[in-house]
Motif scaffolding. Structure first.
Motif, PDB file in Angstrom:
ATOM      1  N   LYS A  55       0.811  -1.216   0.000  1.00 50.20           N
ATOM      2  CA  LYS A  55       0.000   0.000   0.000  1.00 50.20           C
ATOM      3  C   LYS A  55       0.844   1.265   0.000  1.00 50.20           C
ATOM      4  O   LYS A  55       0.467   2.269  -0.615  1.00 50.20           O
TER       5      LYS A  55
ATOM      6  N   LEU B 162      -6.370   1.473   3.240  1.00 47.91           N
ATOM      7  CA  LEU B 162      -4.987   1.536   2.768  1.00 47.91           C
ATOM      8  C   LEU B 162      -4.349   2.879   3.066  1.00 47.91           C
ATOM      9  O   LEU B 162      -3.229   3.146   2.653  1.00 47.91           O
ATOM     10  N   LEU B 163      -5.050   3.754   3.798  1.00 46.43           N
ATOM     11  CA  LEU B 163      -4.550   5.113   4.048  1.00 46.43           C
ATOM     12  C   LEU B 163      -4.292   5.351   5.529  1.00 46.43           C
ATOM     13  O   LEU B 163      -4.524   6.442   6.036  1.00 46.43           O
TER      14      LEU B 163
ATOM     15  N   TYR C 252      -2.364   7.819  -7.046  1.00 46.10           N
ATOM     16  CA  TYR C 252      -2.529   9.276  -6.985  1.00 46.10           C
ATOM     17  C   TYR C 252      -1.699   9.957  -8.066  1.00 46.10           C
ATOM     18  O   TYR C 252      -2.108  10.980  -8.639  1.00 46.10           O
TER      19      TYR C 252
ATOM     20  N   ASN D 232     -10.598   1.204   0.090  1.00 43.55           N
ATOM     21  CA  ASN D 232      -9.406   1.983  -0.259  1.00 43.55           C
ATOM     22  C   ASN D 232      -8.955   2.858   0.901  1.00 43.55           C
ATOM     23  O   ASN D 232      -7.795   3.222   0.993  1.00 43.55           O
ATOM     24  N   ARG D 233      -9.895   3.202   1.836  1.00 48.92           N
ATOM     25  CA  ARG D 233      -9.491   4.030   2.986  1.00 48.92           C
ATOM     26  C   ARG D 233      -8.708   3.219   4.008  1.00 48.92           C
ATOM     27  O   ARG D 233      -7.981   3.781   4.828  1.00 48.92           O
TER      28      ARG D 233
ATOM     29  N   LEU E 121     -10.147   3.008  -7.574  1.00 47.00           N
ATOM     30  CA  LEU E 121     -10.410   3.463  -6.201  1.00 47.00           C
ATOM     31  C   LEU E 121     -11.893   3.360  -5.882  1.00 47.00           C
ATOM     32  O   LEU E 121     -12.283   3.019  -4.756  1.00 47.00           O
TER      33      LEU E 121
ATOM     34  N   ALA F  39      -0.258  10.541   3.743  1.00 47.81           N
ATOM     35  CA  ALA F  39       0.385  10.634   2.430  1.00 47.81           C
ATOM     36  C   ALA F  39       1.361  11.800   2.419  1.00 47.81           C
ATOM     37  O   ALA F  39       1.136  12.826   3.056  1.00 47.81           O
TER      38      ALA F  39
ATOM     39  N   MET G  37      -0.618   3.148  -3.416  1.00 52.14           N
ATOM     40  CA  MET G  37      -1.534   4.286  -3.340  1.00 52.14           C
ATOM     41  C   MET G  37      -0.912   5.564  -3.910  1.00 52.14           C
ATOM     42  O   MET G  37      -1.564   6.266  -4.694  1.00 52.14           O
TER      43      MET G  37
END
Length: 586
Positions: A394, A430-431, A402, A427-428, A420, A435, A398
């Motif tokens: 990830k 993975l955050l 982006y 997908n969140r 996404l 970032a 990710m």
């Protein structure tokens, strides 16, 4: 009374005897044609030498070389190379058309005692026809479009002679002479039209594909040890052989026995050779041919048992590779291995790193492949299986997605946001980590000014730029080693011109106005020129916060360059003027 043989038996015997005599006559005619081609190959060689070296054909020594091909005395011989070449081309074309009919006739003579096809001595004569004929085409030139068209026509016509042979005779002739044909293709790449003709001809495509693949697979070592022309020829021959499988499905069973040999040899040599790029290109061609249309089930099955060892080897080679071109080839190979997803999904963890490298690639084709593969996996695989593998990469995946959102390529941006969206709330997950984003001090994009750049045809063209970024880039170029002197001069001129924007004239109530000190005013007038001629009003109308930040950057750049050994002497007058100006404005 002696018995009288039946009339039918006598007639049959006479027919058989006439058939044998007719066959012998046809073979003699064929042998005569082949001998003529043998003479022509020597004659065309002399003509090509005379044409290429522009020799004097009135020289007796030169005329002596043409004596074997002429009747009469030496004084009767006249040679016009252009006319001789044209006549020779016409003669070759006529002979090919005629010999094709003879070859077909010999192969199809009806005889009760001999099976259809050629006998051994007839095969040897046909093999000589191939050898002699290949050496006669030097008189054809592909220097212009007309010459290339003529050469293509005569080569296809010559190849058509052998398509009328029966399968056994065709196999015997080309199995023995494949090396000679290969050598001619190496010397002259247009000769590849001959195997192309065979591979697209329904009558001989299967047998020639088999002969060609056996020949090429036996020479795999030459992809690393052969000359550049040999390796290029081998790759081109492999390509057209694989294409024949794609266009004519019956050739699938011919390629199938060679899959393991080709893949195994490529991987083995790739691990041993210092420059294995040709083996990667061969695998790339094979993978594309097998994967095209997804219709080759027999070939796909051959890859099932090879998948694990193949992917393990490719990922190891990818980890060890240093050159960017090689890395991109290996990433593409990892993601295009011919296999159905149900056989491939146990190996998804191995493919995650190549997938991320594809998404981060600078090659559009590789980025497209990476996005396509990732979307296919998201659509087809269960989240419970796929998500843990996405979590493992990830931190790299990710930012790569982006990056494609901001790439400026609408196709990639739409694909990335679609992926996404398909991940949904997943997908969140993975955050979890923040970032890495580039922040800006102000909401605006710095100070926007218009630069006047000279055009080739004369005059200037107005180009809007961000002054903050321009100053930052100029300073980077000036401090970086190895930058061309021209770019350093232009960068220095831009910083000097930008300094003129932040050092405006002073005005005081006592003396009615005071400009910048002469030492800096003169230098700035010379440096500014037309580069930022229209920028003063734009700079003055900018908001004070953005203007102050840009002023700091420009003054900081001037002071940094004043400390730089390379630019110190040139920047000292500007530093002196800035200091005097600051003191006078307090």
């Amino acid at each position: 009374h002696p018995q009288v043989p039946p009339a039918g038996g006598a007639a049959g015997g006479a027919t058989a005897e006439s058939s044998v005599k007719g066959r012998k006559l046809l073979v003699r005619i064929l042998d005569t044609f082949v001998r003529k081609f043998g003479t022509l190959k020597e004659y065309t060689l002399k003509l090509c030498e005379a044409k290429g070296e522009d020799k004097n054909l009135e020289d007796p020594h030169m005329l002596l070389e043409f004596m074997p091909f002429r009747s009469g005395s030496l004084s009767d011989i006249t040679i016009d190379v252009t006319k001789e070449v044209a006549d020779c081309r016409q003669l070759i074309k006529t002979l090919i058309v005629a010999v094709r009919t003879v070859v077909w006739s010999v192969s199809n003579v009806k005889n009760q005692t001999v099976a259809r096809g050629m006998q051994e001595h007839e095969c040897l004569i046909t093999a000589k026809l191939l050898k002699h004929g290949l050496k006669c085409f030097g008189v054809y030139s592909n220097e212009d479009q007309a010459g290339a068209k003529d050469e293509k026509e005569i080569l296809e016509l010559f190849a058509g002679v052998f398509t009328v042979l029966d399968e056994r005779t065709f196999r015997d002739v080309f199995t023995l002479n494949m090396q000679a044909l290969f050598d001619h293709i190496v010397d002259r790449e247009t000769f590849i039209l001959i195997p192309q003709h065979f591979l697209t001809n329904q009558a001989v495509t299967r047998v020639f594909t088999e002969i060609l693949l056996q020949f090429l697979v036996g020479r795999m070592k030459d992809l690393s040890t052969g000359s550049r022309q040999e390796t290029t020829t081998m790759l081109n021959l492999f390509k057209i052989a694989f294409s024949a499988v794609s266009t004519i499905p019956e050739n699938e069973s011919v390629l199938r026995p060679h899959i393991r040999s080709v893949v195994g040899s490529c991987l083995r040599h790739a691990m041993q050779e210092k420059r294995p790029v040709h083996y990667y290109m061969l695998l790339k061609t094979l993978f594309r041919a097998v994967s095209s249309g997804g219709k080759f089930e027999l070939l796909m099955k051959e890859f099932i048992s090879l998948l694990k060892s193949l992917l393990d080897s490719l990922t190891k080679l990818l980890s060890a590779s240093q050159e960017e071109e090689t890395k991109e080839l290996l990433v593409e190979l990892c993601l295009t291995v011919p296999s159905r997803l149900n056989f491939l999904f146990p190996h998804i963890p191995i493919l995650m790193k190549p997938l991320v490298q594809a998404l981060n690639s600078s090659t559009p084709e590789l980025v497209h492949l990476g996005l396509k593969k990732l979307e296919m996996w998201v659509d087809a695989l269960q989240p419970a299986y796929l998500d843990p593998h996405l979590q493992a990469v990830k931190d790299d995946m990710m930012p790569a997605l982006y990056k494609q959102l901001q790439s400026g390529n609408n196709t990639f941006a739409v694909a990335a946001i679609r992926i996404l969206g398909k991940l949904g709330g997943r997908n969140r997950l993975l955050l979890r980590d923040q970032a890495l984003l580039d922040g800006k001090e102000f909401g605006e994009d710095g100070v926007q000014v218009t630069v006047q750049l000279p055009k080739n045809a004369g005059g200037f063209v107005a180009v809007p730029i961000c002054l903050d970024d321009a100053v930052k880039t100029s300073l980077t170029l000036l401090e970086k080693a190895g930058v061309d002197v021209h770019y350093k001069k232009q960068s220095l001129a831009l910083i000097k011109a930008a300094l003129g924007l932040v050092v405006p004239p002073l005005a005081t109530p006592d003396d009615g106005g005071m400009s910048a000190p002469p030492t800096i005013a003169e230098n700035l007038a010379e440096a500014e020129g037309s580069l930022l001629a229209t920028a003063r009003s734009e700079f003055a109308s900018t908001k004070d916060e953005a203007k102050a930040a840009t002023t700091k950057k420009i003054l900081g750049a001037v002071f940094l360059l004043g400390q730089h050994p390379e630019f110190r002497e040139e920047m000292l007058p500007y530093l002196d003027g800035v200091c005097r100006y600051a003191a006078a404005s307090v």
